[in-house]
Design a protein around this motif. Sequence first.
Motif, PDB file in Angstrom:
ATOM      1  N   ASP A   1       0.827  -1.209   0.000  1.00 23.33           N
ATOM      2  CA  ASP A   1       0.000   0.000   0.000  1.00 23.33           C
ATOM      3  C   ASP A   1       0.863   1.261   0.000  1.00 23.33           C
ATOM      4  N   GLU A   2       1.930   1.255   0.790  1.00 18.73           N
ATOM      5  CA  GLU A   2       2.777   2.444   0.845  1.00 18.73           C
ATOM      6  C   GLU A   2       3.724   2.522  -0.349  1.00 18.73           C
ATOM      7  N   SER A   3       4.164   1.379  -0.824  1.00 17.80           N
ATOM      8  CA  SER A   3       5.135   1.363  -1.916  1.00 17.80           C
ATOM      9  C   SER A   3       4.573   1.929  -3.209  1.00 17.80           C
ATOM     10  N   ILE A   4       3.297   1.696  -3.484  1.00 18.34           N
ATOM     11  CA  ILE A   4       2.733   2.115  -4.764  1.00 18.34           C
ATOM     12  C   ILE A   4       2.829   3.629  -4.928  1.00 18.34           C
ATOM     13  N   GLY A   5       2.493   4.380  -3.896  1.00 17.70           N
ATOM     14  CA  GLY A   5       2.589   5.834  -3.994  1.00 17.70           C
ATOM     15  C   GLY A   5       4.017   6.332  -3.980  1.00 17.70           C
ATOM     16  N   ARG A   6       4.833   5.787  -3.112  1.00 11.92           N
ATOM     17  CA  ARG A   6       6.220   6.262  -3.003  1.00 11.92           C
ATOM     18  C   ARG A   6       7.014   5.958  -4.269  1.00 11.92           C
ATOM     19  N   THR A   7       6.808   4.784  -4.861  1.00 11.57           N
ATOM     20  CA  THR A   7       7.578   4.454  -6.074  1.00 11.57           C
ATOM     21  C   THR A   7       7.166   5.327  -7.253  1.00 11.57           C
TER      22      THR A   7
ATOM     23  N   VAL B   1      18.320   5.359  -2.169  1.00  8.87           N
ATOM     24  CA  VAL B   1      16.963   4.958  -1.817  1.00  8.87           C
ATOM     25  C   VAL B   1      17.089   3.795  -0.830  1.00  8.87           C
ATOM     26  N   ALA B   2      16.635   3.995   0.389  1.00 12.02           N
ATOM     27  CA  ALA B   2      16.740   2.961   1.418  1.00 12.02           C
ATOM     28  C   ALA B   2      15.469   2.127   1.437  1.00 12.02           C
ATOM     29  N   VAL B   3      15.642   0.812   1.303  1.00 13.58           N
ATOM     30  CA  VAL B   3      14.540  -0.144   1.447  1.00 13.58           C
ATOM     31  C   VAL B   3      14.805  -0.852   2.763  1.00 13.58           C
ATOM     32  N   ALA B   4      14.113  -0.443   3.809  1.00 10.81           N
ATOM     33  CA  ALA B   4      14.490  -0.852   5.163  1.00 10.81           C
ATOM     34  C   ALA B   4      13.258  -0.880   6.057  1.00 10.81           C
ATOM     35  N   PRO B   5      13.381  -1.515   7.237  1.00  9.24           N
ATOM     36  CA  PRO B   5      12.250  -1.511   8.169  1.00  9.24           C
ATOM     37  C   PRO B   5      11.773  -0.094   8.454  1.00  9.24           C
ATOM     38  N   ALA B   6      10.472   0.075   8.526  1.00  7.07           N
ATOM     39  CA  ALA B   6       9.892   1.408   8.682  1.00  7.07           C
ATOM     40  C   ALA B   6      10.427   2.129   9.914  1.00  7.07           C
TER      41      ALA B   6
ATOM     42  N   TRP C   1      18.094   9.721   0.241  1.00  6.93           N
ATOM     43  CA  TRP C   1      17.482  10.686  -0.668  1.00  6.93           C
ATOM     44  C   TRP C   1      15.987  10.391  -0.796  1.00  6.93           C
ATOM     45  N   ALA C   2      15.636   9.098  -0.688  1.00  5.48           N
ATOM     46  CA  ALA C   2      14.236   8.656  -0.682  1.00  5.48           C
ATOM     47  C   ALA C   2      14.172   7.350   0.107  1.00  5.48           C
ATOM     48  N   ALA C   3      12.994   7.043   0.612  1.00  6.47           N
ATOM     49  CA  ALA C   3      12.855   5.851   1.453  1.00  6.47           C
ATOM     50  C   ALA C   3      11.667   5.012   1.005  1.00  6.47           C
ATOM     51  N   LEU C   4      11.826   3.700   1.111  1.00  4.18           N
ATOM     52  CA  LEU C   4      10.759   2.745   0.846  1.00  4.18           C
ATOM     53  C   LEU C   4      10.597   1.884   2.097  1.00  4.18           C
ATOM     54  N   PRO C   5       9.690   2.257   2.986  1.00  2.00           N
ATOM     55  CA  PRO C   5       9.549   1.525   4.250  1.00  2.00           C
ATOM     56  C   PRO C   5       8.998   0.121   4.045  1.00  2.00           C
ATOM     57  N   VAL C   6       9.527  -0.805   4.827  1.00  2.00           N
ATOM     58  CA  VAL C   6       9.023  -2.177   4.860  1.00  2.00           C
ATOM     59  C   VAL C   6       8.357  -2.376   6.216  1.00  2.00           C
ATOM     60  N   HIS C   7       7.122  -2.795   6.213  1.00  2.00           N
ATOM     61  CA  HIS C   7       6.355  -2.914   7.451  1.00  2.00           C
ATOM     62  C   HIS C   7       6.397  -4.343   7.982  1.00  2.00           C
ATOM     63  N   GLY C   8       6.232  -4.467   9.289  1.00  2.00           N
ATOM     64  CA  GLY C   8       6.179  -5.782   9.918  1.00  2.00           C
ATOM     65  C   GLY C   8       7.542  -6.266  10.359  1.00  2.00           C
ATOM     66  N   GLN C   9       7.521  -7.217  11.279  1.00  2.00           N
ATOM     67  CA  GLN C   9       8.738  -7.859  11.765  1.00  2.00           C
ATOM     68  C   GLN C   9       8.913  -9.182  11.024  1.00  2.00           C
ATOM     69  N   VAL C  10      10.115  -9.421  10.520  1.00  2.00           N
ATOM     70  CA  VAL C  10      10.334 -10.634   9.735  1.00  2.00           C
ATOM     71  C   VAL C  10      11.751 -11.150   9.973  1.00  2.00           C
ATOM     72  N   ARG C  11      11.873 -12.459  10.122  1.00  2.00           N
ATOM     73  CA  ARG C  11      13.210 -13.049  10.216  1.00  2.00           C
ATOM     74  C   ARG C  11      13.877 -12.941   8.848  1.00  2.00           C
ATOM     75  N   GLU C  12      15.208 -12.905   8.838  1.00  2.00           N
ATOM     76  CA  GLU C  12      15.923 -12.664   7.589  1.00  2.00           C
ATOM     77  C   GLU C  12      15.629 -13.747   6.554  1.00  2.00           C
ATOM     78  N   GLU C  13      15.441 -14.985   7.000  1.00  2.00           N
ATOM     79  CA  GLU C  13      15.153 -16.066   6.052  1.00  2.00           C
ATOM     80  C   GLU C  13      13.880 -15.807   5.251  1.00  2.00           C
ATOM     81  N   PHE C  14      12.904 -15.117   5.871  1.00  2.00           N
ATOM     82  CA  PHE C  14      11.631 -14.857   5.191  1.00  2.00           C
ATOM     83  C   PHE C  14      11.578 -13.455   4.582  1.00  2.00           C
TER      84      PHE C  14
END
Length: 365
Positions: free
Chosen positions: A194-200, A290-295, A304-317
Amino acid sequence: MLRQVTCLADDIRAHTGSVAEQVRALPGALDLAGIESVVLVGNGDSDHAARAVEMAFRSLAGVDCRPVSALPFTHYRRPAASPARVLTVAISVSGGSPLVVRSAEQARAEGGPVVALTAKAASPLARSAHGTVLLDLPGQEPSPGVRTYQASLLGALLLAIALGQARGHLDRAAADLLRDELGALADAVEATVDESIGRTRRIADRVAHAPVLTLLGSGPSHGSALYGAAKQVETSAVFAVGQDLEEWCHVERFAGPFDLPVFVLAPAGHSSGPARRVAQRAAGLGRRLVAVAPADHLDAFPAWAALPVHGQVREEFSPLLYHLFAAPLACHLARRLHRVPFAAGRSGHTPVPPTTPETVKEEER
């Protein structure tokens, strides 16, 4: 393509349980308990998925794991000394990729167990394997792969969990918890999309005319970076490359112009510290980072721009969350540049002929 992106969360909700049941129902003749190593074979998106799940097989199944593209597998690999202990996982959504099919046939002829991950139950790949995990996605539309990529990830991750349980590396309770974790990621996928569509869209407007886009990640995120770069090329004909964090520091950081856009994928885990250091170096060189990282960790990046990733996730997933920006970005770039996927209709573009038994034989000659 954007409709596929908005289907991803519901696909996880709808298919995690059924795919897990298929994995549990794989033939006993595969003898998963005796497996000591895994080879993951694919091309294109399937190869990127293989590289993204390598860590999961190593840590959750407790086996050595190597992703190998289909051509090196068929033309340069040496047969294993104990083939019965090496599981070959052949990934092809269409089930008809010629060299992936040949990889499965070779591994089976050598006496090794083969599992196919495919969406086509009657495909040549399925016929070449001892067992098949069917990645069925109703309502598919022609486009660069999005739902199919997630399905390949999901099938491979569930296979890694089942293998770990069969080998005694995971007990039943731990394996069930991991399966539940996968299913629960649907909400995080939905929020991130939902957030990525507008930010991208905003990012695409600002980078559309850059000569190249670079996507960086290590571990599972290297596979995500490769996939993300492929979507930009396939969809918008924008040249993009995926690279490992450290390798970029050794080579590509010297390339100009110095304001090139660089996307750094930084999930929590082993590569989070190196990702921050590379991000700081890239920004210091003048790159549009452009940082793609936990929110809740974006403040650690001079972005310069950010793409937040939501939720907690183990690295394997994490591959299930860290590819989500790629397809919307590619769509917005294509619209901004008035292009269509696979360069269809462009002057001088020659369509690739369909694969037939005759063309495969010619290719082999």
